[in-house]
Write a protein that holds these residues in place. Structure first.
Motif, short mmCIF file in Angstrom:
data_model
loop_
_atom_site.label_atom_id
_atom_site.label_comp_id
_atom_site.label_asym_id
_atom_site.label_seq_id
_atom_site.Cartn_x
_atom_site.Cartn_y
_atom_site.Cartn_z
N HIS A 33 -18.84 -26.58 35.56
CA HIS A 33 -18.37 -27.94 35.79
C HIS A 33 -17.41 -27.97 36.97
O HIS A 33 -17.42 -28.90 37.78
CB HIS A 33 -17.70 -28.49 34.53
CG HIS A 33 -17.19 -29.88 34.64
ND1 HIS A 33 -18.01 -30.96 34.91
CD2 HIS A 33 -15.93 -30.40 34.50
CE1 HIS A 33 -17.29 -32.08 34.93
NE2 HIS A 33 -16.03 -31.75 34.70
N ALA A 34 -16.59 -26.93 37.07
CA ALA A 34 -15.65 -26.82 38.20
C ALA A 34 -16.40 -26.86 39.52
O ALA A 34 -16.04 -27.61 40.44
CB ALA A 34 -14.86 -25.51 38.09
N GLN A 35 -17.46 -26.08 39.63
CA GLN A 35 -18.22 -26.05 40.87
C GLN A 35 -18.94 -27.37 41.12
O GLN A 35 -19.03 -27.83 42.26
CB GLN A 35 -19.24 -24.90 40.82
CG GLN A 35 -18.56 -23.53 40.86
CD GLN A 35 -19.55 -22.40 40.75
OE1 GLN A 35 -20.33 -22.15 41.66
NE2 GLN A 35 -19.54 -21.70 39.63
N GLY A 36 -19.47 -27.97 40.07
CA GLY A 36 -20.13 -29.26 40.22
C GLY A 36 -19.19 -30.34 40.71
O GLY A 36 -19.51 -31.10 41.63
N VAL A 37 -18.01 -30.41 40.10
CA VAL A 37 -17.02 -31.42 40.51
C VAL A 37 -16.53 -31.14 41.92
O VAL A 37 -16.41 -32.06 42.75
CB VAL A 37 -15.84 -31.46 39.52
CG1 VAL A 37 -14.71 -32.37 40.04
CG2 VAL A 37 -16.30 -31.94 38.14
N GLY A 96 -7.72 -39.13 43.94
CA GLY A 96 -8.24 -37.78 43.70
C GLY A 96 -8.64 -37.58 42.25
O GLY A 96 -8.34 -38.40 41.38
N VAL A 97 -9.32 -36.47 42.00
CA VAL A 97 -9.82 -36.18 40.65
C VAL A 97 -9.30 -34.84 40.18
O VAL A 97 -8.91 -33.97 40.97
CB VAL A 97 -11.36 -36.18 40.61
CG1 VAL A 97 -11.91 -37.56 40.95
CG2 VAL A 97 -11.95 -35.12 41.53
N ILE A 98 -9.31 -34.67 38.86
CA ILE A 98 -8.94 -33.40 38.24
C ILE A 98 -9.91 -33.13 37.10
O ILE A 98 -10.38 -34.05 36.44
CB ILE A 98 -7.48 -33.42 37.74
CG1 ILE A 98 -7.05 -32.01 37.27
CG2 ILE A 98 -7.27 -34.45 36.63
CD1 ILE A 98 -5.56 -31.88 37.01
N ALA A 117 -17.02 -33.67 44.95
CA ALA A 117 -15.82 -34.20 45.60
C ALA A 117 -15.85 -33.94 47.11
O ALA A 117 -15.48 -34.80 47.91
CB ALA A 117 -14.57 -33.57 44.97
N ARG A 118 -16.30 -32.76 47.49
CA ARG A 118 -16.40 -32.44 48.92
C ARG A 118 -17.39 -33.38 49.62
O ARG A 118 -17.11 -33.91 50.70
CB ARG A 118 -16.84 -30.99 49.10
CG ARG A 118 -16.84 -30.54 50.56
CD ARG A 118 -17.49 -29.19 50.71
NE ARG A 118 -18.94 -29.24 50.47
CZ ARG A 118 -19.73 -28.18 50.50
NH1 ARG A 118 -19.22 -26.98 50.74
NH2 ARG A 118 -21.03 -28.30 50.27
N GLU A 119 -18.54 -33.58 48.99
CA GLU A 119 -19.57 -34.42 49.60
C GLU A 119 -19.11 -35.88 49.72
O GLU A 119 -19.51 -36.58 50.65
CB GLU A 119 -20.85 -34.34 48.78
CG GLU A 119 -21.51 -32.97 48.76
CD GLU A 119 -21.89 -32.51 50.16
OE1 GLU A 119 -22.74 -33.16 50.78
OE2 GLU A 119 -21.32 -31.49 50.62
N LEU A 120 -18.30 -36.31 48.76
CA LEU A 120 -17.87 -37.72 48.74
C LEU A 120 -16.48 -37.91 49.35
O LEU A 120 -15.96 -39.03 49.38
CB LEU A 120 -17.87 -38.24 47.29
CG LEU A 120 -19.27 -38.31 46.64
CD1 LEU A 120 -19.15 -38.52 45.13
CD2 LEU A 120 -20.09 -39.43 47.27
N GLY A 137 -13.72 -26.35 48.24
CA GLY A 137 -12.59 -27.13 48.71
C GLY A 137 -11.62 -27.59 47.65
O GLY A 137 -10.67 -28.34 47.94
N ALA A 138 -11.79 -27.17 46.39
CA ALA A 138 -10.90 -27.61 45.32
C ALA A 138 -9.62 -26.79 45.30
O ALA A 138 -9.62 -25.61 45.65
CB ALA A 138 -11.61 -27.50 43.97
N ALA A 139 -8.54 -27.44 44.86
CA ALA A 139 -7.30 -26.71 44.56
C ALA A 139 -7.44 -26.17 43.13
O ALA A 139 -7.82 -26.90 42.22
CB ALA A 139 -6.10 -27.65 44.65
#
Length: 402
Positions: free
Chosen positions: A80-84, A71-73, A88-91, A115-117
Motif C-alpha cells: 500500500h505504501a508503494q501504491g500511495v 498532502g496525504v499520509i 501521489a507522485r503521478e498526481l 518520493g514519499a517521506a
C-alpha cells in the motif's frame, strides 16, 4: 454497502491509463494437483509490483484540490505504501508513509524512491497505523486507509471486473485476505456480474482475524500477529470490509506458514512467478484441498511480488525443507580411511546430491577414534528422504536428522 458496482466501474475508467490489465494464466500443474481448472491472476506483474496501486490511485484521484494541497499520509507494511507513493507522485501530491520497523528493506526503499517521506514505527501494521493516525491528527494530512475506505475498495474491485472479462466461465475466485479491501472489492464486482460465483478468502494462521471474527459472529481483534506473509498480517478487520466479507464471501480458509513457504517455492520453480507470502497464501489453500469441489474453473489472485531478497532466500531454504527437497543428517564415523567415502557412496546410491559436508574431530560428545559428520543433501521429496534414511540404517549408521 457503501461501495457499489457503479463505483467500481467508475474506478475502472479512472484507472484505465494508469494500471495494467494483468494476465490470467491457466496452470496445468496446479489444475492437476487440485483437480480443478486453475487460473493465476498475476497482480505481481502490476505497476509497483502489487494490486495496491488500483485502490491507492483511485482514492487520490478523487481528493479535492484542498486535500491534495495538504498532502496525504498512509500506514503500510509495504505494498500500500508503494501504491500511495506512486499515485501521489503521478498526481503531484505530498506524501508521508508510516511503515513498521520490521518492513522489508526493499519495500521501504522502493517507497522512498517514489518520493514519499518515510516514518518507521512499531513492529507491525497496526502499530504503524496508530502512529499514522496520530500524525494525521497533528498535521491535517488526508489519511489514505490501506483497506477500510470506499474509494480504495472500489479500486481493488476492478480486479473482479477484469477476471470475468478474461474468463466469464469462472466458478470461483480465491483471494488473499489481510484487512479485506481486496476481497471486498472483488466480491462486490464479481457477485454483481455473476451472483452464483463463489468467493473464498485465505488468511495466514498467525493473522486470521476474519476467521476469528466469523467464528465469534462479530469483529474481533487479535492480540498479536505472526506470519511470514507480512502483507496480510492484520489484527482486526475493517468495518466496511467486515460487512462485505460476512455478506458476500462464501468462506475464509486458513493456511500455515509452512504451506505458504512451500507454495512460494513451487510458484518460482513451476511457474517462474516471484510471489510474496501474502499472495502465495491463496494458492496454498487451493493446493492443500480447502476448496469444497472439483472440476470447476477457479481464479487465484497472486496479489503481489514485492518480497525482500534476503527474506526470499530464507523462505526458499525453508520451503525446500518443508517440501522434502533438502535434508540434513548428523552421524559419527570411525576415524579411519574410507569411512567418509562409504557414507558419500551411500548418498550417491539413492541419487541424492550433497550440498555441504562438515567433518569434525573435536567434540566433547565424541570418543577417541570417532569423527562427527554433518551432511546436507538435496532430495526430490519426503519419500526420497525416507529412502536415504533407510539406506543409512541398512549400513549401520546411527544419525540425527536436523
Amino acid at each position: 454497502m457503501r461501495v457499489h458496482y457503479s463505483d467500481i466501474e467508475a474506478a475502472a475508467t479512472r484507472l484505465a491509463a494508469v494500471i495494467d490489465n494483468t494476465p490470467l494464466d491457466r496452470s496445468q500443474t496446479y489444475s492437476l494437483l487440485s483437480h480443478n481448472k486453475i487460473y493465476l491472476k498475476l497482480e505481481n506483474m502490476q505497476r509497483t509490483g502489487s494490486f495496491k496501486i488500483r485502490g491507492a490511485y483511485n482514492k487520490l484521484a478523487l481528493l479535492s484540490e484542498q486535500e491534495r494541497s495538504r498532502g496525504v499520509i498512509a500506514a503500510s507494511a509495504g505494498n500500500h505504501a508503494q501504491g500511495v507513493a506512486y499515485a501521489a507522485r503521478e498526481l503531484g501530491i505530498p506524501c508521508t508513509i508510516v511503515m513498521p520497523k520490521t518492513a522489508s528493506l526493499s519495500k521501504v526503499e522502493a517507497t522512498r524512491r517514489y518520493g514519499a517521506a518515510i516514518v518507521l514505527h512499531g513492529q507491525n501494521y497496526d502499530d504503524a497505523y496508530a502512529k499514522a493516525k496520530q500524525l494525521q491528527e497533528a498535521t491535517g494530512l488526508t489519511f489514505v486507509h490501506a483497506f477500510d475506505d470506499p474509494d480504495v475498495i472500489a479500486g481493488q474491485g476492478t480486479i473482479g471486473l477484469e477476471l470475468l472479462r478474461q474468463n466469464p466461465n469462472l466458478d470461483a475466485i480465491v483471494v488473499p485476505v489481510g484487512g479485506g479491501g481486496l476481497i471486498s472489492g472483488i466480491a462486490i464486482a464479481a457477485k454483481t456480474i455473476k451472483p452464483q460465483i463463489k468467493i473464498y478468502g485465505v488468511e495466514a494462521s498467525g493473522a486470521a482475524c476474519f476467521r476469528r471474527s466469523l467464528d465469534t459472529g462479530d469483529i474481533t481483534t487479535l492480540e498479536a500477529v505472526s506470519t511470514i506473509a507480512d502483507g496480510i498480517a492484520v489484527k482486526r478487520p475493517g468495518n466496511l470490509t467486515w460487512d462485505a466479507v460476512k455478506n458476500l464471501v462464501d468462506d475464509v480458509f486458513v493456511v500455515d506458514d509452512e504451506g505458504i513457504a512451500r507454495t512460494m517455492v513451487m510458484l518460482m520453480e513451476r511457474s517462474k512467478v516471484v510471489s510474496e507470502g501474502a499472495s502465495a497464501s491463496a494458492l496454498a489453500a487451493v493446493l492443500t484441498g480447502h476448496l469444497p469441489f472439483t472440476e470447476k474453473e477457479v481464479a487465484v489472485v497472486i496479489s503481489g511480488g514485492n518480497v525482500d531478497m534476503m527474506l526470499l532466500s530464507r523462505i526458499i531454504e525453508h520451503g525446500l525443507v518443508a517440501a522434502g527437497r533438502h535434508a540434513r543428517f548428523v552421524t559419527t564415523l570411525p576415524d579411519r580411511p574410507g569411512s567418509l567415502a562409504n557414507l558419500v557412496a551411500a548418498v550417491a546410491d539413492v541419487g541424492a546430491n550433497i550440498v555441504s559436508i562438515e567433518h569434525h574431530r573435536l567434540s566433547q560428545s565424541l570418543v577417541l577414534g570417532q569423527v562427527e559428520v554433518d551432511l546436507a543433501v538435496e532430495t526430490r521429496n519426503e519419500e526420497h528422504i525416507e529412502e536415504l534414511r533407510q539406506r543409512f540404517l541398512s549400513l549401520g549408521y546411527s544419525f540425527q536428522m536436523k
